[in-house]
Motif scaffolding. Structure first.
Motif, PDB file in Angstrom:
ATOM      1  N   ALA A  13      45.840  49.307  39.979  1.00  0.00           N
ATOM      2  CA  ALA A  13      45.668  49.725  38.816  1.00  0.00           C
ATOM      3  C   ALA A  13      46.797  51.369  37.871  1.00  0.00           C
ATOM      4  O   ALA A  13      47.224  51.055  36.824  1.00  0.00           O
ATOM      5  CB  ALA A  13      44.460  49.851  38.331  1.00  0.00           C
ATOM      6  N   TRP A  14      47.309  51.610  38.859  1.00  0.00           N
ATOM      7  CA  TRP A  14      47.925  52.927  38.742  1.00  0.00           C
ATOM      8  C   TRP A  14      49.587  52.020  38.176  1.00  0.00           C
ATOM      9  O   TRP A  14      50.130  52.614  37.322  1.00  0.00           O
ATOM     10  CB  TRP A  14      48.197  53.514  40.033  1.00  0.00           C
ATOM     11  N   ASP A  15      50.460  51.286  38.791  1.00  0.00           N
ATOM     12  CA  ASP A  15      50.991  50.813  38.121  1.00  0.00           C
ATOM     13  C   ASP A  15      51.565  49.373  37.986  1.00  0.00           C
ATOM     14  O   ASP A  15      52.649  48.692  37.312  1.00  0.00           O
ATOM     15  CB  ASP A  15      52.448  50.670  39.487  1.00  0.00           C
ATOM     16  N   ASN A  16      50.283  48.757  37.446  1.00  0.00           N
ATOM     17  CA  ASN A  16      49.990  47.744  36.706  1.00  0.00           C
ATOM     18  C   ASN A  16      50.540  46.340  37.959  1.00  0.00           C
ATOM     19  O   ASN A  16      51.344  45.502  36.779  1.00  0.00           O
ATOM     20  CB  ASN A  16      50.448  47.510  35.376  1.00  0.00           C
ATOM     21  N   SER A  17      50.875  46.728  38.293  1.00  0.00           N
ATOM     22  CA  SER A  17      51.480  45.402  39.659  1.00  0.00           C
ATOM     23  C   SER A  17      50.596  45.624  40.570  1.00  0.00           C
ATOM     24  O   SER A  17      50.381  46.462  41.706  1.00  0.00           O
ATOM     25  CB  SER A  17      52.732  45.456  39.622  1.00  0.00           C
ATOM     26  N   THR A  18      51.061  43.854  41.696  1.00  0.00           N
ATOM     27  CA  THR A  18      50.168  44.144  42.693  1.00  0.00           C
ATOM     28  C   THR A  18      51.348  43.480  43.839  1.00  0.00           C
ATOM     29  O   THR A  18      51.974  42.045  43.098  1.00  0.00           O
ATOM     30  CB  THR A  18      49.302  42.948  43.400  1.00  0.00           C
ATOM     31  N   ASN A  19      52.218  44.301  44.739  1.00  0.00           N
ATOM     32  CA  ASN A  19      52.723  44.184  45.457  1.00  0.00           C
ATOM     33  C   ASN A  19      52.902  44.488  47.220  1.00  0.00           C
ATOM     34  O   ASN A  19      51.747  44.550  47.232  1.00  0.00           O
ATOM     35  CB  ASN A  19      54.534  44.302  44.354  1.00  0.00           C
ATOM     36  N   ALA A  20      53.796  44.791  47.372  1.00  0.00           N
ATOM     37  CA  ALA A  20      53.777  45.115  49.121  1.00  0.00           C
ATOM     38  C   ALA A  20      53.072  45.948  49.212  1.00  0.00           C
ATOM     39  O   ALA A  20      51.975  46.384  50.324  1.00  0.00           O
ATOM     40  CB  ALA A  20      55.234  45.551  50.080  1.00  0.00           C
ATOM     41  N   PRO A  48      35.409  44.260  25.648  1.00  0.00           N
ATOM     42  CA  PRO A  48      34.892  43.448  25.902  1.00  0.00           C
ATOM     43  C   PRO A  48      36.304  43.341  26.147  1.00  0.00           C
ATOM     44  O   PRO A  48      37.518  43.528  26.453  1.00  0.00           O
ATOM     45  CB  PRO A  48      34.691  42.864  24.975  1.00  0.00           C
ATOM     46  N   ALA A  49      36.365  41.784  26.728  1.00  0.00           N
ATOM     47  CA  ALA A  49      36.968  40.682  27.490  1.00  0.00           C
ATOM     48  C   ALA A  49      38.376  41.130  26.329  1.00  0.00           C
ATOM     49  O   ALA A  49      37.746  40.378  25.662  1.00  0.00           O
ATOM     50  CB  ALA A  49      37.133  40.294  28.820  1.00  0.00           C
ATOM     51  N   GLN A  50      39.653  40.810  26.469  1.00  0.00           N
ATOM     52  CA  GLN A  50      40.841  40.527  25.369  1.00  0.00           C
ATOM     53  C   GLN A  50      41.331  39.110  25.937  1.00  0.00           C
ATOM     54  O   GLN A  50      40.960  38.605  26.462  1.00  0.00           O
ATOM     55  CB  GLN A  50      41.569  41.117  25.678  1.00  0.00           C
ATOM     56  N   PRO A  51      40.693  38.095  25.319  1.00  0.00           N
ATOM     57  CA  PRO A  51      41.016  36.724  25.175  1.00  0.00           C
ATOM     58  C   PRO A  51      42.698  36.494  25.357  1.00  0.00           C
ATOM     59  O   PRO A  51      43.220  37.671  24.146  1.00  0.00           O
ATOM     60  CB  PRO A  51      40.514  35.713  24.531  1.00  0.00           C
ATOM     61  N   LYS A  52      43.078  35.519  25.307  1.00  0.00           N
ATOM     62  CA  LYS A  52      44.096  35.021  25.198  1.00  0.00           C
ATOM     63  C   LYS A  52      44.703  34.856  24.177  1.00  0.00           C
ATOM     64  O   LYS A  52      43.711  34.255  23.403  1.00  0.00           O
ATOM     65  CB  LYS A  52      44.762  33.966  26.890  1.00  0.00           C
ATOM     66  N   GLU A  85      44.127  41.414  40.548  1.00  0.00           N
ATOM     67  CA  GLU A  85      43.781  41.715  39.233  1.00  0.00           C
ATOM     68  C   GLU A  85      42.968  41.233  38.241  1.00  0.00           C
ATOM     69  O   GLU A  85      42.889  42.554  37.168  1.00  0.00           O
ATOM     70  CB  GLU A  85      45.294  40.653  38.196  1.00  0.00           C
ATOM     71  N   ARG A  86      42.533  40.718  39.271  1.00  0.00           N
ATOM     72  CA  ARG A  86      40.631  40.074  37.903  1.00  0.00           C
ATOM     73  C   ARG A  86      39.691  40.970  38.381  1.00  0.00           C
ATOM     74  O   ARG A  86      39.290  42.197  37.444  1.00  0.00           O
ATOM     75  CB  ARG A  86      39.784  38.819  38.821  1.00  0.00           C
ATOM     76  N   VAL A  87      40.016  42.366  39.529  1.00  0.00           N
ATOM     77  CA  VAL A  87      39.266  43.435  39.258  1.00  0.00           C
ATOM     78  C   VAL A  87      39.650  44.353  38.390  1.00  0.00           C
ATOM     79  O   VAL A  87      38.470  45.432  37.994  1.00  0.00           O
ATOM     80  CB  VAL A  87      38.991  43.415  41.259  1.00  0.00           C
ATOM     81  N   VAL A  88      41.488  44.414  38.340  1.00  0.00           N
ATOM     82  CA  VAL A  88      41.028  45.430  37.721  1.00  0.00           C
ATOM     83  C   VAL A  88      41.242  45.465  36.678  1.00  0.00           C
ATOM     84  O   VAL A  88      40.435  45.989  36.273  1.00  0.00           O
ATOM     85  CB  VAL A  88      43.154  45.600  37.945  1.00  0.00           C
ATOM     86  N   GLU A 105      44.236  49.320  46.920  1.00  0.00           N
ATOM     87  CA  GLU A 105      44.877  48.353  46.957  1.00  0.00           C
ATOM     88  C   GLU A 105      44.104  48.042  45.420  1.00  0.00           C
ATOM     89  O   GLU A 105      45.416  48.410  44.180  1.00  0.00           O
ATOM     90  CB  GLU A 105      44.555  46.287  47.190  1.00  0.00           C
ATOM     91  N   VAL A 106      43.000  48.219  44.334  1.00  0.00           N
ATOM     92  CA  VAL A 106      42.750  48.109  43.438  1.00  0.00           C
ATOM     93  C   VAL A 106      43.137  49.091  42.959  1.00  0.00           C
ATOM     94  O   VAL A 106      43.504  49.483  41.612  1.00  0.00           O
ATOM     95  CB  VAL A 106      41.792  48.009  43.141  1.00  0.00           C
ATOM     96  N   VAL A 107      43.266  50.692  43.699  1.00  0.00           N
ATOM     97  CA  VAL A 107      43.311  51.430  42.294  1.00  0.00           C
ATOM     98  C   VAL A 107      45.185  51.502  42.317  1.00  0.00           C
ATOM     99  O   VAL A 107      45.690  51.821  41.449  1.00  0.00           O
ATOM    100  CB  VAL A 107      43.348  52.233  43.448  1.00  0.00           C
ATOM    101  N   GLY A 108      45.783  51.047  43.428  1.00  0.00           N
ATOM    102  CA  GLY A 108      46.993  51.238  43.332  1.00  0.00           C
ATOM    103  C   GLY A 108      48.070  50.009  41.818  1.00  0.00           C
ATOM    104  O   GLY A 108      48.633  50.144  41.220  1.00  0.00           O
TER     105      GLY A 108
END
Length: 429
Positions: free
Chosen positions: A275-282, A379-383, A369-372, A270-273
């Motif tokens: 990361a691939w399309d930059n979305s977490t869905n079905a 470095p982590a990009q701050p808001k 998304e946090r894992v991705v 699910e992390v690979v998916g």
């Protein structure tokens, strides 16, 4: 004798009928004297003789001002039969010879009180003086005066119209120019447009024309825009470089099973998916469930659809205690299975969430998304801080307000621009 008596009686009845039933209005004459000054402002003195019949209260003059034109009212006078001018009283429509603007460009004045006798073919002369700035239009070859000197939305015809136009010394007509025009019997709804192409003799700096910001203002805005674009570009480049997105792709010959095991297959599906399309869905939910089935913690089977319009039914069975599921796995399992249940299916899930709705992807989206994000190098990009965004928004609102105040015709453009900016901000965030 009887016929004469009846005719006389009819005339008497007609003459005794109230004039209010015979309302009529027309303009005996409209004489316009206009002068175009050196800055391009048109100064107009409009003498109109109105013939009233009936219970009219007074007159009305609507000025049709086009976008970016600047209207300035000067005065209105009533002219008596001896030719003497009488200034009228501003702001009071309850008295004879009082006038006021009932809208931004609608002038009304009172000629008669309600208790006064109706007019009977009564001529009254008024002189209205006004000016219109930023009137000229540049066509690329000449400045053009294009103006309607007669208000078309009037209640009666104009018997005679005369327009006289004089020009300041710095204006030269492109074509032969007599300086006067005339017309007769103009019906209601018909105006009288005078169009004169002009050449400017001398410098154009003194002209009051709708040409937007001045040269200095345009240079300042261009410099500010370039600086902002450059700073955004530098920031974007640095960010992309830190995340390795600008690094060259590995050559195809080095991508083998070992490379995939090291960079892809060591991650959760699910992390690979995600990361691939930059979305977490079905698809990511399906990948999570497939992984749990492959791990032996769940079992699944699909029951074929029943009937023509039926749908296949997915059955899931818990094979391990819920304590064996961690993080978003446990959250997803608790959402799919009722408390204490070890079996579930898509039909029972639909019935359970019929009123509230159910989005299984929402149970895993943020953790995945946090894992991705943790996989991105650098470095982590701050808001982005809130203060600069709020300051920029406030400055934009102030600038749009100032612009609309200076140019009311730009209000619609400013509103559309503000809406587009808001949509872009929401989408980007």
């Amino acid at each position: 004798m009887r016929r004469f008596t009846l005719t006389a009686l009819a005339v008497a009845i007609a003459s005794a009928s109230p004039a209010a039933a015979q309302r009529a209005l027309h303009w005996r004459a409209i004489d316009v004297d206009a002068r175009l000054d050196s800055s391009g402002t048109l100064h107009v003195s409009e003498r109109q003789t109105i013939v009233f019949t009936g219970d009219w209260n007074g007159g009305e003059r609507r000025f049709h001002i086009r976008p970016r034109e600047v209207f300035g009212f000067r005065s209105i006078h009533r002219v008596d039969s001896m030719g003497n001018r009488h200034p009228m009283q501003a702001g009071d429509l309850t008295v004879v010879d009082g006038y006021d603007f009932t809208s931004r460009h609608t002038l009304r004045w009172r000629s008669r009180l309600p208790q006064d006798p109706p007019f009977r073919d009564t001529p009254v002369t008024y002189v209205v003086e006004y000016r219109i700035g930023r009137l000229l239009r540049w066509t690329g070859e000449a400045y053009v005066l294009d103006h309607d000197f007669v208000f078309a939305d009037r209640s009666g015809p104009v018997e005679r119209l005369t327009v006289r136009l004089s020009l300041a010394e710095n204006w030269r007509p492109v074509r032969p120019f007599a300086g006067s025009w005339s017309a007769t019997n103009l019906p209601p709804g018909e105006g009288f447009v005078v169009r004169v192409p002009l050449q400017l003799q001398g410098a154009a700096e003194a002209l009051d024309l709708p040409d937007g910001a001045g040269r200095t203002g345009r240079i300042v805005m261009a410099v500010v825009l370039l600086v902002l674009m450059a700073s955004l570009g530098v920031r974007l480049y640095r960010r992309e470089r830190l995340t390795s997105r600008l690094d060259p792709l590995p050559p195809l010959e080095v991508i083998d099973r070992a490379w995939l095991d090291r960079h892809v297959f060591n991650q959760l599906p699910e992390v690979v998916g995600a990361a691939w399309d930059n979305s977490t869905n079905a698809p990511e939910v399906a990948a999570t469930l497939a992984r749990l089935v492959a791990d032996g913690r769940l079992s699944s089977r699909v029951e074929p659809a029943r009937g023509l319009f039926g749908q296949p039914t997915l059955h899931l069975t818990l094979l391990e205690p819920r304590s064996r599921f961690h993080g978003y796995e446990r959250t997803l399992v608790d959402a799919l299975f009722e408390t204490g249940a070890t079996e579930t299916d898509t039909d029972s899930i639909r019935r359970r969430y019929k009123r509230t709705g159910f989005d299984p992807a929402s149970k895993i989206r943020k953790p995945v998304e946090r894992v991705v994000a943790s996989l991105i190098p650098g470095p982590a990009q701050p808001k982005a801080p809130f203060a600069p965004t709020a300051a920029a928004l406030l400055a934009g609102v102030v600038l749009m307000g100032v612009g609309v105040q200076r140019e009311p015709a730009d209000a619609l453009v400013a509103l559309i621009g503000a809406g587009a900016a808001f949509v872009a901000y929401v989408v980007s965030v």
